[in-house]
Design an enzyme around this catalytic site. Structure first.
Site, PDB file in Angstrom:
ATOM      1  N   GLU A   1       0.880  -1.165   0.000  1.00  0.00           N
ATOM      2  CA  GLU A   1       0.000   0.000   0.000  1.00  0.00           C
ATOM      3  C   GLU A   1       0.919   1.216   0.000  1.00  0.00           C
ATOM      4  OE1 GLU A   1      -2.296   0.698   3.554  1.00  0.00           O
ATOM      5  OE2 GLU A   1      -3.624   2.116   2.536  1.00  0.00           O
TER       6      GLU A   1
ATOM      7  N   ARG B   1       5.509 -13.162   8.885  1.00  0.00           N
ATOM      8  CA  ARG B   1       6.279 -11.955   8.600  1.00  0.00           C
ATOM      9  C   ARG B   1       7.564 -11.965   9.403  1.00  0.00           C
ATOM     10  NH1 ARG B   1       2.407  -7.847  10.636  1.00  0.00           N
ATOM     11  NH2 ARG B   1       3.033  -6.932   8.686  1.00  0.00           N
TER      12      ARG B   1
ATOM     13  N   LYS C   1       4.584  -0.145  11.037  1.00  0.00           N
ATOM     14  CA  LYS C   1       4.430   1.145  10.371  1.00  0.00           C
ATOM     15  C   LYS C   1       4.169   2.252  11.399  1.00  0.00           C
ATOM     16  CE  LYS C   1       2.951   0.582   5.774  1.00  0.00           C
ATOM     17  NZ  LYS C   1       1.930   0.205   4.794  1.00  0.00           N
TER      18      LYS C   1
END
Length: 574
Positions: free
Chosen positions: A41, A277, A287
């Site tokens: 994104e 991950r 983030k």
RNA sequence: UCCGAGGUCGUCUAAUGGUAGGACACGACGCUUUGAACGUUGGAAUGGUGGUUCGAACCCAUCCCUCGGAACCA
């Protein structure tokens, strides 16, 4: 062992569970090629966790293209731009730069927004087929009707609107007749499903917001769970790889594909697979936390070398090859895990050992006067750039004269018996030069050692001293010829292996105050005066360094990429 | 509590019914004009309990533990 950008030299790796699945798919004839995608994104910067995903997806395409040439095997870069409020072209540029820097090239650059028209059409099809409806509950009501993980939800009162009414409302949503939040399009799932994601998930929401790609063409935007499978299917993705937190979304992914595949005639029937991950200790990866560090000025921007962002690692001096090697070394699996930062550090040392020429730099200078050396004599000594075990040629001259600087750490007044460096009466080898013996120690009025007096043995240049063994070798620079420099010594971002788990800013307390240490009085050998931004070196016995963008003529700035292993320091830590 | 996914040396990861292996980390030794690199070497694991089997990390049962899931985020 250099590698070209298009064919990364990742170490030979064994199969992971994804490759096992692909092998089976190929064997069973379910696919004749493999198409993957990296779908960020565009709302932030990439970090090393993304690098793992990039290496996986692009690496798969590289591997299978080799096995299946001419098959159309490839990897796309697709920006998942379905939330115009957060996304920006600026981030797209940064992401592309990072992917390229890592050494990968995409076979096609796409946006989820490329497919907005198709997605809209498919949504009308879903409505017509009685699979979706316009819901006019408020945000809070939707949440309330959804129930909880242990209690089933209840049907929206709008669930049974007619196809005609739904179609009319949905078309008017697109036309902009309603305000944000007034209506949403929802799939008809199962409000009692144990999987919360299936309790009539939202497909579209109204957002009167300009989109960085489509401008003001749309005021309704698809949700991830609707847009992602469609984007995959349109692009012919065969294996849609994402992280573990999407496991619950897979049922919905399949629902969207299954209800559209016949109508839309997708070129592939993509399947979603989830892997764990990357987590690294001594740093933060989310983030949110990264953003907090940058916005709170706890670091100097997204490319701060303390950060695990790709931009930060790049500026820190990490090589793309080392990051790829790291990603290969951690493997791909489904178990949650936290990789030791030492693994990453090993990878960059391992790479730089072959690539970084050796030079000498004194971080914390201590002046040494060699009393029996002629006052004005200067010798140009030959110094190899590479150690004996690196198969490379090359050397430079380093000037040697009566006054030099050595490292403060390389002298001890009262050393332990296994200290091989300088001490009163002790002899050491000056790298590429003579052996010297410390004869006197000069102190200031506070008792601090400010200068050493030594004598040298003229017979020890390129030869072992006679009748005695000199165990230690230390680095040095000529005082007269030294180049001044600023050295930025970087260390791990956090002092704690794992930051406090709290949702608040507690992790800021774990920031390592020594993660950045700026040394401004460093002395470099003169050859370094011509170092260019981006040049990497090993400062012997100190670590690997890279010339930073902040370097100015006459004032070089180097970042420490990573220290050398120091078994002596480790053994004496206690 | 419900659903989903997991649990193998300190860490990451192999072995998919047949010798529990590798890498990093850690220790020892060797080599060394980098206390680096390199080489040799050591210690170190199948969450628990039952069961199936000649044989189980792997299959079955059960328990325990961890992670994810109730955004008009992705």
């Amino acid at each position: 062992m250099n590698s070209s950008a298009s064919a990364p030299a990742t170490p030979a790796k064994q199969n992971d569970f994804i490759r096992d699945i692909i092998d089976e798919d190929l064997k069973a004839g379910r696919h004749s090629k493999v198409i993957t995608r990296f779908p960020p994104e565009p709302n932030g910067f990439l970090h090393i966790g993304h690098a793992k995903s990039i290496c996986l997806n692009f690496g798969l395409a590289l591997d299978y293209r080799e096995r299946l040439p001419e098959s159309g095997t490839r990897c796309h870069l697709r920006f998942d731009d379905t939330d115009p409020a957060k996304e920006d072209t600026l981030f797209e540029d940064g992401i592309q730069e990072d992917v390229r820097w890592l050494g990968f090239q995409w076979d096609g650059l796409y946006h989820a927004s490329d497919y907005f028209e198709k997605m809209y059409e498919y949504a009308e099809h879903l409505i017509t087929a009685g699979k979706a409806y316009v819901c006019s509950l408020t945000d809070a009501e939707i949440k309330q009707y959804r129930g909880t993980v242990t209690n089933p939800g209840q049907a929206s009162p709008y669930r049974d609107r007619s196809v005609e009414e739904n179609l009319d409302l949905f078309r008017r949503m697109r036309k902009g007749e309603f305000k944000d939040g007034e209506h949403v399009l929802r799939a008809k799932g199962d409000m009692a499903s144990a999987n919360m994601k299936m309790r009539d998930p939202l497909l579209y929401r109204i957002r009167h917001t300009e989109h960085h790609m489509t401008g003001d063409k749309w005021c309704i935007y698809p949700m991830y769970d609707y847009a992602h499978p469609i984007s995959d299917a349109i692009e012919g993705i065969t294996h849609s790889i994402c992280t573990l937190e999407f496991e619950n979304n897979r049922e919905l992914y399949d629902w969207v594909i299954d209800n559209l595949i016949e109508y839309a005639k997708f070129p592939s029937r993509p399947r979603q697979y989830e892997f764990a991950r990357l987590n690294l200790n001594y740093t933060v990866m989310s983030k949110r936390r990264l953003l907090e560090l940058v916005q709170g000025n706890h670091v100097r921007g997204w490319d701060d070398p303390r950060l695990p962002t790709i931009a930060g690692l790049r500026r820190r001096g990490y090589t793309p090859e080392s990051i790829r090697a790291f990603c290969a070394s951690v493997g791909v699996a489904k178990a949650n895990s936290t990789v030791d930062m030492a693994q990453l550090e090993f990878c960059v040392r391992d790479d730089l050992n072959q690539k970084a020429p050796r030079v000498m730099a004194v971080l914390n200078p201590l002046k040494v006067v060699i009393e029996n050396y002629p006052d004005d004599k200067v010798e140009e000594l030959e110094a190899a750039y590479w150690p004996h075990d690196v198969p490379k040629e090359g050397s430079r001259k380093v000037p040697f004269c009566k006054e030099i600087y050595v490292e403060q750490d390389d002298f001890m007044q009262d050393p332990p018996k296994d200290y091989y460096r300088l001490a009163p009466g002790k002899e050491v080898r000056l790298r590429y030069s003579y052996c010297v013996t410390c004869t006197d120690v000069v102190k200031d009025e506070t008792g601090e050692v400010i200068e050493l007096r030594c004598t040298y043995d003229p017979k020890t240049l390129g030869a072992n001293p006679e009748g005695r063994k000199v165990k230690g070798t230390i680095h040095w620079v000529s005082a007269k010829h030294a180049v001044d420099a600023e050295l930025r010594l970087y260390d791990r971002l956090l002092s704690d292996e794992a930051p406090p788990a709290g949702k608040d800013s507690e992790f800021l307390n774990a920031i390592n105050p020594n993660a950045l240490q700026v040394l401004t009085a460093c002395k470099l050998e003169p050859s370094l005066a011509s170092a260019q931004v981006g040049d990497r070196f090993q400062f012997e016995r100190q670590g690997y360094f890279i010339a930073d963008i902040d370097s100015k003529p006459g004032n070089q700035v180097f970042n420490r990429i990573v220290t050398l292993k120091d078994s002596w320091a480790r053994a004496h830590k206690k």
